[in-house]
Scaffold this motif. Structure first.
Motif, PDB file in Angstrom:
ATOM      1  N   TYR A  13       0.848  -1.190   0.000  1.00 51.88           N
ATOM      2  CA  TYR A  13       0.000   0.000   0.000  1.00 51.88           C
ATOM      3  C   TYR A  13       0.885   1.242   0.000  1.00 51.88           C
ATOM      4  N   ALA A  14       1.855   1.255   0.932  1.00 53.40           N
ATOM      5  CA  ALA A  14       2.742   2.416   1.037  1.00 53.40           C
ATOM      6  C   ALA A  14       3.531   2.598  -0.260  1.00 53.40           C
ATOM      7  N   TRP A  15       4.012   1.481  -0.807  1.00 58.06           N
ATOM      8  CA  TRP A  15       4.802   1.545  -2.044  1.00 58.06           C
ATOM      9  C   TRP A  15       3.980   2.183  -3.174  1.00 58.06           C
ATOM     10  N   PHE A  19       4.794   5.467  -5.284  1.00 57.64           N
ATOM     11  CA  PHE A  19       5.273   5.295  -6.659  1.00 57.64           C
ATOM     12  C   PHE A  19       4.159   5.254  -7.704  1.00 57.64           C
ATOM     13  N   PHE A  20       2.914   5.206  -7.259  1.00 59.25           N
ATOM     14  CA  PHE A  20       1.852   5.193  -8.267  1.00 59.25           C
ATOM     15  C   PHE A  20       0.914   6.390  -8.136  1.00 59.25           C
ATOM     16  N   LEU A  21       0.373   6.594  -6.914  1.00 56.58           N
ATOM     17  CA  LEU A  21      -0.632   7.652  -6.763  1.00 56.58           C
ATOM     18  C   LEU A  21       0.002   9.040  -6.724  1.00 56.58           C
ATOM     19  N   VAL A  25      -0.315  13.052  -8.885  1.00 60.19           N
ATOM     20  CA  VAL A  25      -0.487  14.408  -8.362  1.00 60.19           C
ATOM     21  C   VAL A  25       0.550  15.327  -9.003  1.00 60.19           C
ATOM     22  N   LEU A  26       1.761  14.816  -9.161  1.00 58.05           N
ATOM     23  CA  LEU A  26       2.823  15.616  -9.774  1.00 58.05           C
ATOM     24  C   LEU A  26       2.511  15.919 -11.235  1.00 58.05           C
ATOM     25  N   VAL A  27       1.973  14.922 -11.940  1.00 62.60           N
ATOM     26  CA  VAL A  27       1.617  15.151 -13.344  1.00 62.60           C
ATOM     27  C   VAL A  27       0.556  16.246 -13.423  1.00 62.60           C
TER      28      VAL A  27
ATOM     29  N   ARG B  96      -9.515  -0.027   1.462  1.00 60.13           N
ATOM     30  CA  ARG B  96      -9.357  -1.197   0.609  1.00 60.13           C
ATOM     31  C   ARG B  96      -9.682  -0.888  -0.850  1.00 60.13           C
ATOM     32  N   LEU B  97     -10.701  -0.044  -1.038  1.00 54.48           N
ATOM     33  CA  LEU B  97     -11.143   0.271  -2.391  1.00 54.48           C
ATOM     34  C   LEU B  97     -10.021   0.953  -3.167  1.00 54.48           C
ATOM     35  N   LEU B  98      -9.388   1.925  -2.512  1.00 55.11           N
ATOM     36  CA  LEU B  98      -8.275   2.638  -3.158  1.00 55.11           C
ATOM     37  C   LEU B  98      -7.145   1.661  -3.455  1.00 55.11           C
ATOM     38  N   PHE B  99      -6.884   0.785  -2.493  1.00 52.26           N
ATOM     39  CA  PHE B  99      -5.807  -0.184  -2.655  1.00 52.26           C
ATOM     40  C   PHE B  99      -6.060  -1.090  -3.858  1.00 52.26           C
ATOM     41  N   ALA B 100      -7.285  -1.645  -3.919  1.00 48.10           N
ATOM     42  CA  ALA B 100      -7.633  -2.513  -5.044  1.00 48.10           C
ATOM     43  C   ALA B 100      -7.517  -1.738  -6.356  1.00 48.10           C
TER      44      ALA B 100
END
Lengths: 296, 263
Positions: A13-15, A19-21, A25-27, B96-100
């Motif tokens: 989740y943290a990763w 590295f994804f979400l 925001v930066l874009v 969980r929803l965001l994670f999925a």
């Protein structure tokens, strides 16, 4: 494992947050910045070391210029529309080629089914780039296709660097992505349903459209989304097979970024592309979640 | 379906497979062509493979690609397996929803967007691009594939075995190591292989997130392909195809485990 299994999700989740979400925001932020001749080539940059003044300068410097330019320049709009068109037509072609293939595989004996499945998955493991490259040698003017055609006394055809080459490349590269979900849906089909339909007097054609096709719809949806979404943003295929005039949005982002070094424009183009794809991506997630629930 | 396959079924599968394999077969065949032209056959030769061994840039690129693949696939397997456990066994935890969503989105996200966004992250962090940024980028998108593959296996896996272990007093982490992990091992291994090949194949994300010192094989191939078709590229491609085919064949021999397609 007890109720605390969700703890396992913390590291990934943290990763993904970092590295994804966060990069999105930066874009989004960069898409409302100005282009400058500097490294990095945009302004304003957020300077937190200056405290509130830094934040104020940063927000004051933002602008909607890139989006305004995007709306005015017909080249961008043309690229979006042509990407959507290519993706839609390709997905239809993929269904046309992939469905009979998946259907035939599902009707094979269980032993040959496993082999056929392997045969479809194997090219999927080989590099995209290599598979596209293989087509250049076939399609180029003095290539293998024209060699065969000249033996058959047909005139030479010019396919490389045309939209046709892009369609061939896309259908070729994405075929396993279409066949596998379709096969998964068709394999589960209960054959007695078709027998029942036949007993009740349905012709095979009618039985197909009234029984087989409706039951395979989850596979059709999964395969279509799995192909359509990445094709819209495809870069390698139009770049190598479509020639310099091929206009697709993935290529536009690449050119803005690497050739023109216009990072804000590239970001704005990416944000609009992402907004366009949000609905299909959500549909895909919904579909996947439902498929998984169904197996539980 | 009880009736055997009709001629139409056989023809559509046969033609489909021919379409999938013909270009690859031609590419491999012409890597052994003696001449420089990729369309005129002028005898069997392995000279392009010899030229390849001499090519230091290609060798460097291959070594970097291999290292990035090994490290990122291993990291992605650990993170992806944890993600799958959290998703399937974690119940309805907060977020969980965001994670999925973050697990499924990269599977279909256009690579250009992934690459661009990751590059901006590294610029914002003031991190010079190179080997490690590339490895992190590959870990990010391949971990989602691992998660999906492992998740499919976990959903099918009989949960009562885990509950039995716990009823007998086994702590959760030991239950995972002694009961769950051995059962999902084939899927974890399949996930690793998938992550490794995806990393090996990637051009777009690598072009955005890699730096001057870390040119991968696909990047090298791409820059040469833009200049035109050459038998030397056919030779590199053949070696890559051979490696993948060997891996898949070994996998089939050793495991006969039911690998699942990532869809």
């Amino acid at each position: 494992m007890g109720h605390r299994s969700w703890l396992a999700a913390i590291p990934p989740y943290a990763w993904l947050l970092v590295f994804f979400l966060f990069p999105f925001v930066l874009v989004a932020k960069l898409s409302v910045s100005h282009t400058v001749l500097a490294i990095p080539p945009y302004a304003p940059t957020l300077d937190l070391s200056r405290g509130a003044a830094g934040v104020r300068d940063f927000i004051g410097g933002l602008s909607g210029d890139t989006y305004r330019r995007l709306g005015q320049d017909h080249l961008y709009l043309a690229a979006y529309l042509s990407s959507l068109k290519v993706a839609a037509i390709s997905t239809a072609l993929l269904l046309l080629v992939g469905y009979p293939m998946a259907y035939g595989m599902a009707r094979a004996s269980p032993r040959s089914r496993t082999l056929l499945l392997m045969a479809v998955i194997l090219p999927f493991w080989t590099s995209f780039l290599i598979r596209v490259y293989a087509w250049i040698a076939i399609l180029k003017p003095e290539g293998l296709l024209n060699l065969v055609l000249s033996w058959l006394h047909f005139g030479p055809v010019e396919i490389l660097n045309t939209p046709t080459a892009v369609y061939i490349g896309v259908v070729y590269s994405y075929l396993p992505f279409m066949v596998l979900p379709l096969y998964a849906a068709l394999e589960k089909l209960d054959p007695t349903l078709l027998e029942a339909a036949a007993d009740l007097g349905a012709t095979p054609w009618r039985a197909f459209w009234r029984v087989t096709f409706p039951l395979s719809r989850p596979g059709v949806a999964a395969g279509s989304l799995l192909c359509f979404i990445p094709i819209v943003g495809e870069f390698v295929i139009p770049d190598l097979l479509g020639g310099p005039q091929s206009l697709m949005i993935g290529r536009t982002i690449w050119t803005e970024f690497f050739a023109n070094r216009d990072w804000p424009s590239a970001s704005a183009v990416a944000i609009v592309l992402l907004a366009t794809l949000t609905l299909p991506i959500l549909a895909y997630q919904h579909q996947q979640a439902r498929a998984l629930e169904g197996r539980r | 379906m009880r009736r055997g396959p009709s001629w139409f079924n056989i023809a559509s599968v046969g033609l489909g497979l021919a379409f999938l394999y013909l270009p690859i077969v031609l590419l491999v065949a012409y890597s052994f062509n003696a001449g420089r032209l990729v369309t005129v056959w002028s005898g069997f030769s392995t000279r392009w493979y010899a030229a390849l061994i001499e090519d230091e840039e290609m060798r460097d690129a291959a070594w970097i690609t291999l290292r990035v693949g090994l490290i990122s696939a291993s990291a992605a397997t650990v993170l992806g397996t944890l993600a799958a456990v959290g998703l399937v066994r974690g119940g309805l935890f907060r977020g969980r929803l965001l994670f999925a969503g973050m697990i499924y989105a990269p599977l279909v996200m256009p690579e250009v967007i992934m690459g661009l966004s990751l590059l901006l992250l590294f610029v914002a962090l003031g991190q010079a691009r190179g080997f490690w940024t590339l490895t992190a980028a590959h870990t990010t998108f391949t971990l989602c594939y691992v998660a999906v593959v492992v998740q499919a296996r976990l959903v099918d896996f009989d949960r009562s075995l885990e509950e039995a272990a716990q009823d007998l007093g086994c702590p959760p982490w030991r239950t995972f190591l002694t009961v769950t992990l051995p059962n999902i091992a084939p899927a974890v291994a399949a996930g690793w292989m998938l992550a490794f090949t995806l990393s090996l194949d990637d051009l777009v994300v690598a072009s955005f997130t890699s730096g001057p010192g870390a040119t991968t094989l696909p990047m090298r191939i791409y820059s040469q392909v833009r200049l035109g078709v050459s038998p030397e590229i056919n030779a590199v491609c053949t070696l890559l195809i051979g490696a993948v085919a060997l891996g898949v064949a070994l996998w089939g021999l050793v495991g006969r485990a039911r690998t699942r397609a990532p869809v």
